[in-house]
Design a protein around this motif. Structure first.
Motif: not given
Length: 90
Positions: A46, A14, A43, A69, A71, A38, A40-41, A17-19
């Motif tokens: 997602f 992971y 890639f 997004v 990352h 925000q 943890y995701d 990740t910010t969206a």
């Protein structure tokens, strides 16, 4: 010493990740509001973000307009390689 859940996620692949989520105001659809998410995701699928966006679409009144997004695999410094030559640009 106990390991944090965030560190465990990083070991599983992971990344942070910010969206930025733009959505329409329920009472004033011509206006857009911004929400920053925000977590943890993984890639590039997602799954955590998709689950959140599905929840948003099902539960909240503000319809989604745009999601941007960020990352660590999408944004990183450029790779530089020495090529053994010199170029001058005036």
């Amino acid at each position: 010493m106990k390991v944090s859940p965030e560190f465990r996620k990083q070991l599983q692949g992971y990344g942070l990740t910010t969206a930025e989520i733009l959505y329409r105001m329920p009472d004033h659809p011509a206006l857009l509001q911004s929400y920053i998410w925000q977590d943890y995701d993984l890639f590039p699928e997602f799954p955590t973000l998709r689950k959140f966006l599905d929840f948003w679409a099902r539960t909240l009144d503000g319809p989604l307009f745009k999601v941007t997004v960020g990352h660590n695999r999408l944004i990183k410094p450029a790779d530089l390689k020495a090529i053994g030559a010199e170029f001058r640009i005036h």
